[in-house]
Write an enzyme that holds these catalytic residues in place. Structure first.
Site, PDB file in Angstrom:
ATOM      1  N   ARG A 162      25.006 -15.551 -33.861  1.00  0.00           N
ATOM      2  CA  ARG A 162      26.468 -15.121 -34.265  1.00  0.00           C
ATOM      3  C   ARG A 162      27.135 -15.747 -35.498  1.00  0.00           C
ATOM      4  O   ARG A 162      26.517 -16.884 -35.964  1.00  0.00           O
ATOM      5  CB  ARG A 162      27.446 -15.985 -33.298  1.00  0.00           C
ATOM      6  CG  ARG A 162      27.270 -14.999 -31.966  1.00  0.00           C
ATOM      7  CD  ARG A 162      28.233 -15.785 -30.820  1.00  0.00           C
ATOM      8  NE  ARG A 162      27.255 -16.628 -29.758  1.00  0.00           N
ATOM      9  CZ  ARG A 162      27.682 -17.129 -29.002  1.00  0.00           C
ATOM     10  NH1 ARG A 162      28.988 -17.322 -28.642  1.00  0.00           N
ATOM     11  NH2 ARG A 162      26.732 -18.000 -28.188  1.00  0.00           N
ATOM     12  N   HIS A 188      29.196 -29.655 -30.367  1.00  0.00           N
ATOM     13  CA  HIS A 188      28.286 -29.199 -29.373  1.00  0.00           C
ATOM     14  C   HIS A 188      27.518 -28.092 -30.214  1.00  0.00           C
ATOM     15  O   HIS A 188      28.156 -26.902 -30.477  1.00  0.00           O
ATOM     16  CB  HIS A 188      29.207 -28.467 -28.025  1.00  0.00           C
ATOM     17  CG  HIS A 188      28.426 -27.735 -27.106  1.00  0.00           C
ATOM     18  ND1 HIS A 188      27.962 -28.083 -25.933  1.00  0.00           N
ATOM     19  CD2 HIS A 188      27.647 -26.498 -27.371  1.00  0.00           C
ATOM     20  CE1 HIS A 188      27.198 -27.209 -25.380  1.00  0.00           C
ATOM     21  NE2 HIS A 188      27.036 -26.351 -26.144  1.00  0.00           N
ATOM     22  N   ASP A 197      16.483 -19.818 -33.753  1.00  0.00           N
ATOM     23  CA  ASP A 197      15.949 -21.293 -33.314  1.00  0.00           C
ATOM     24  C   ASP A 197      15.863 -22.137 -34.553  1.00  0.00           C
ATOM     25  O   ASP A 197      15.307 -22.064 -35.567  1.00  0.00           O
ATOM     26  CB  ASP A 197      14.388 -20.953 -32.688  1.00  0.00           C
ATOM     27  CG  ASP A 197      14.109 -22.316 -31.745  1.00  0.00           C
ATOM     28  OD1 ASP A 197      14.244 -23.480 -32.416  1.00  0.00           O
ATOM     29  OD2 ASP A 197      13.752 -22.091 -30.854  1.00  0.00           O
ATOM     30  N   MET A 198      16.736 -23.157 -34.490  1.00  0.00           N
ATOM     31  CA  MET A 198      16.736 -24.237 -35.256  1.00  0.00           C
ATOM     32  C   MET A 198      15.563 -24.787 -35.634  1.00  0.00           C
ATOM     33  O   MET A 198      15.152 -25.167 -36.873  1.00  0.00           O
ATOM     34  CB  MET A 198      17.670 -25.168 -35.040  1.00  0.00           C
ATOM     35  CG  MET A 198      17.820 -26.584 -36.105  1.00  0.00           C
ATOM     36  SD  MET A 198      18.489 -25.969 -37.530  1.00  0.00           S
ATOM     37  CE  MET A 198      20.329 -25.720 -37.405  1.00  0.00           C
ATOM     38  N   ARG A 199      14.554 -25.235 -34.671  1.00  0.00           N
ATOM     39  CA  ARG A 199      13.387 -25.530 -34.942  1.00  0.00           C
ATOM     40  C   ARG A 199      12.547 -24.913 -35.893  1.00  0.00           C
ATOM     41  O   ARG A 199      11.837 -25.323 -36.929  1.00  0.00           O
ATOM     42  CB  ARG A 199      12.366 -25.782 -33.686  1.00  0.00           C
ATOM     43  CG  ARG A 199      13.206 -26.743 -32.779  1.00  0.00           C
ATOM     44  CD  ARG A 199      12.621 -26.778 -31.428  1.00  0.00           C
ATOM     45  NE  ARG A 199      12.870 -25.594 -30.743  1.00  0.00           N
ATOM     46  CZ  ARG A 199      12.723 -25.109 -29.465  1.00  0.00           C
ATOM     47  NH1 ARG A 199      12.048 -26.123 -28.477  1.00  0.00           N
ATOM     48  NH2 ARG A 199      12.981 -23.921 -28.929  1.00  0.00           N
ATOM     49  N   GLY A 220      22.127 -30.759 -31.357  1.00  0.00           N
ATOM     50  CA  GLY A 220      22.787 -31.983 -31.369  1.00  0.00           C
ATOM     51  C   GLY A 220      21.953 -33.214 -30.914  1.00  0.00           C
ATOM     52  O   GLY A 220      21.995 -34.301 -31.521  1.00  0.00           O
ATOM     53  N   GLU A 221      21.448 -33.055 -29.628  1.00  0.00           N
ATOM     54  CA  GLU A 221      20.554 -34.016 -29.258  1.00  0.00           C
ATOM     55  C   GLU A 221      19.252 -34.234 -29.589  1.00  0.00           C
ATOM     56  O   GLU A 221      18.571 -35.339 -29.455  1.00  0.00           O
ATOM     57  CB  GLU A 221      20.611 -33.635 -27.544  1.00  0.00           C
ATOM     58  CG  GLU A 221      21.680 -33.569 -26.718  1.00  0.00           C
ATOM     59  CD  GLU A 221      21.848 -33.069 -25.731  1.00  0.00           C
ATOM     60  OE1 GLU A 221      20.794 -32.864 -25.067  1.00  0.00           O
ATOM     61  OE2 GLU A 221      22.789 -32.487 -25.127  1.00  0.00           O
ATOM     62  N   GLU A 231      26.973 -30.291 -18.323  1.00  0.00           N
ATOM     63  CA  GLU A 231      27.845 -29.469 -17.851  1.00  0.00           C
ATOM     64  C   GLU A 231      27.842 -29.422 -16.184  1.00  0.00           C
ATOM     65  O   GLU A 231      28.819 -29.285 -15.550  1.00  0.00           O
ATOM     66  CB  GLU A 231      27.763 -28.155 -18.507  1.00  0.00           C
ATOM     67  CG  GLU A 231      28.090 -28.037 -19.891  1.00  0.00           C
ATOM     68  CD  GLU A 231      27.656 -26.643 -20.596  1.00  0.00           C
ATOM     69  OE1 GLU A 231      28.691 -25.967 -20.984  1.00  0.00           O
ATOM     70  OE2 GLU A 231      26.487 -26.485 -20.742  1.00  0.00           O
ATOM     71  N   GLY A 276      23.950 -25.751 -30.002  1.00  0.00           N
ATOM     72  CA  GLY A 276      22.995 -25.156 -29.542  1.00  0.00           C
ATOM     73  C   GLY A 276      22.693 -23.995 -30.069  1.00  0.00           C
ATOM     74  O   GLY A 276      22.968 -23.540 -31.192  1.00  0.00           O
ATOM     75  N   ARG A 282      30.226 -22.026 -12.713  1.00  0.00           N
ATOM     76  CA  ARG A 282      30.529 -21.804 -14.176  1.00  0.00           C
ATOM     77  C   ARG A 282      31.271 -20.391 -14.339  1.00  0.00           C
ATOM     78  O   ARG A 282      30.513 -19.499 -14.272  1.00  0.00           O
ATOM     79  CB  ARG A 282      29.594 -22.244 -15.195  1.00  0.00           C
ATOM     80  CG  ARG A 282      30.071 -22.491 -16.609  1.00  0.00           C
ATOM     81  CD  ARG A 282      28.890 -21.875 -17.490  1.00  0.00           C
ATOM     82  NE  ARG A 282      29.267 -22.048 -18.948  1.00  0.00           N
ATOM     83  CZ  ARG A 282      28.788 -21.162 -19.860  1.00  0.00           C
ATOM     84  NH1 ARG A 282      27.636 -20.749 -19.542  1.00  0.00           N
ATOM     85  NH2 ARG A 282      29.158 -21.340 -21.129  1.00  0.00           N
ATOM     86  N   ASN A 335      25.116 -21.549 -12.582  1.00  0.00           N
ATOM     87  CA  ASN A 335      25.705 -20.994 -13.639  1.00  0.00           C
ATOM     88  C   ASN A 335      25.037 -19.716 -14.081  1.00  0.00           C
ATOM     89  O   ASN A 335      23.740 -19.652 -14.302  1.00  0.00           O
ATOM     90  CB  ASN A 335      25.178 -22.091 -14.876  1.00  0.00           C
ATOM     91  CG  ASN A 335      25.614 -21.599 -16.439  1.00  0.00           C
ATOM     92  OD1 ASN A 335      25.963 -20.596 -16.539  1.00  0.00           O
ATOM     93  ND2 ASN A 335      25.406 -22.450 -17.065  1.00  0.00           N
ATOM     94  N   GLY A 341      21.481 -28.650 -27.632  1.00  0.00           N
ATOM     95  CA  GLY A 341      20.089 -28.666 -27.996  1.00  0.00           C
ATOM     96  C   GLY A 341      19.827 -29.231 -29.531  1.00  0.00           C
ATOM     97  O   GLY A 341      18.826 -30.020 -29.459  1.00  0.00           O
ATOM     98  N   HIS A 378      33.035 -23.939 -24.223  1.00  0.00           N
ATOM     99  CA  HIS A 378      32.405 -24.983 -24.024  1.00  0.00           C
ATOM    100  C   HIS A 378      33.269 -26.278 -23.574  1.00  0.00           C
ATOM    101  O   HIS A 378      32.783 -27.209 -23.669  1.00  0.00           O
ATOM    102  CB  HIS A 378      31.643 -25.575 -25.265  1.00  0.00           C
ATOM    103  CG  HIS A 378      30.528 -24.613 -25.955  1.00  0.00           C
ATOM    104  ND1 HIS A 378      30.366 -24.311 -27.294  1.00  0.00           N
ATOM    105  CD2 HIS A 378      29.521 -23.830 -25.394  1.00  0.00           C
ATOM    106  CE1 HIS A 378      29.464 -23.305 -27.519  1.00  0.00           C
ATOM    107  NE2 HIS A 378      29.087 -23.168 -26.373  1.00  0.00           N
TER     108      HIS A 378
END
Length: 402
Positions: free
Chosen positions: A239, A206, A280-282, A330-331, A382, A208, A89, A8, A328, A178
């Site tokens: 984005r 999906h 970063d969501m965190r 979602g999990e 993937e 991340g 990919r 990838n 990332g 995706h």
């Protein structure tokens, strides 16, 4: 063993895995980062060994040469693991590719022609292909396209309401992205539910650094949130996702922003970064928990957008059996998952809060027994999906015995 080397290749990185497709186990995996910068980073891992190196990496070809050297010095021995091919990919297959394809000079030329539809993705994908073909010339190389899974979208889903002659001339339509992840997760979801894929209607979320939603009807993509490019749809790390096009005209006229500045704005300066100061969501979640109002609003906008797509795709499917979170966020982020389906109990979607909080980085159901629609977390893979599809193609072509 029937082993596939999956590559990838990104703009400044190469991710790779060596996979035994019979046991579906990783024999080795790693990443080459910061290609073209003064100092690069290489990480190479096996189940029993790990090495990290800092050194300049001038190009993707040089990066792959380093990877080959590490396989030779640290293992596993590529000549002794039953290596049958290399899977690549490729993000954008346009209207040309609706399935994996054996790579030759004609295919390389077509991928290059499609770069205008994915200028940030197809060129580095090609660099990885060219470097790998030079390093492993004796093996068949297979391209697996992110857009291929979405070639089953009906015209009502992929057509933009602009003059059709213009759309046809410049290949303007919804392609999605995706797709490899959505295919893998929808298959794995049906397996976990113990039901034939053809009988399951699902929404795969999906999320991340990039994010997209896909409505999957009996294993076929019928609607997806990313459009001609990966910019449309959900709020992402940098984005903006869905945006009134007139916002760009307004900013051009009132703020004097040019084409390149606007492109940079919506792709690299917006999303969570633009609203909360971090992609970063965190970081955003932690800041919101600490009382930062901008971060809380960013979380609310993020979840609102996901929830809107769930409702829209439920309507398009007519019958919904399950929702699957992956990638990332979602999990791993239970708060984002919970917020994304909050208030949907009247649609038959009810989350088990304890199960949701407890689940991180592994597959499991997070809906209550009362929930008419099952909600799952399904880690994506993937690379495994690319390896599977590469083997299927090689068997179909008679290059590999079934």
């Amino acid at each position: 063993m029937t082993t596939v080397f999956v590559i990838n290749s990104g703009s400044t990185s190469i991710k790779y895995q060596l996979l035994d497709t019979e046991s579906e186990q990783r024999l080795a995996w790693g990443i080459v980062e910061r290609i073209g910068e003064p100092m690069g980073l290489i990480s190479h891992k096996t189940p029993t060994d790990e090495v990290e190196l800092d050194r300049p990496i001038s190009s993707h070809t040089a990066g792959l040469a380093e990877v080959m050297r590490l396989f030779s010095e640290r293992g596993p021995d590529l000549g002794a693991v039953g290596l049958v091919g290399v899977g690549h990919r490729v993000v954008q297959g346009g209207e040309i590719f609706d399935a994996p394809v054996l790579i030759n000079e004609e295919v390389i030329g077509q991928i290059e022609e499609l770069a205008s539809l994915a200028p940030l993705h197809n060129p580095p994908n090609l660099q990885g292909i060219e470097g790998a073909r030079a390093a492993l010339p004796h093996l068949p190389h297979v391209a697996v396209f992110d857009t291929a899974f979405h070639r089953t979208l009906p015209p009502a889903a992929y057509t933009y309401a602009i003059p059709r002659e213009l759309a046809a001339q410049y290949q303007v339509r919804r392609y999605g992205a995706h797709g490899t992840s959505h295919r893998y997760v929808s298959r794995e979801l049906a397996r976990k539910m113990g039901r034939p894929l053809e009988e399951v209607n699902s929404i795969v979320i999906h999320i991340g650094g990039g994010g997209s939603v896909c409505a999957v009807k009996g294993g076929r993509s019928v609607e997806t949130s990313m459009g001609m490019t990966p910019l449309e749809g959900l709020v992402m790390g940098t984005r903006c996702g869905d945006l009134d096009p007139a916002v760009l005209f307004h900013l051009h006229q009132q703020a004097g922003l040019g084409f390149e500045e606007l492109d940079d704005l919506v792709n690299k300066q917006s999303g969570l970064l633009g609203m909360a100061g971090s992609p970063d969501m965190r970081d955003v979640r932690a800041a919101a928990q600490a009382g930062d109002e901008a971060s809380q609003i960013a979380l609310d906008v993020f979840a609102h957008r996901v929830r809107s797509y769930i409702g829209a795709y439920y309507a398009q499917l007519g019958r919904l059996d399950a929702i699957a979170f992956t990638a990332g966020i979602g999990e791993n982020e239970f708060i984002a998952r919970g917020m994304s389906v909050a208030g949907l109990e009247h649609l038959g979607i009810e989350i088990d809060s304890d199960a949701n909080v407890a689940l991180r980085g592994r597959a499991g159901r997070i809906s209550t027994d009362r929930s008419a629609i099952e909600v799952w977390v399904i880690p994506t893979n993937e690379e495994l999906e690319i390896a599977r599809e590469a083997v299927e193609l090689l068997e179909a072509l008679g290059i590999l015995e079934a």
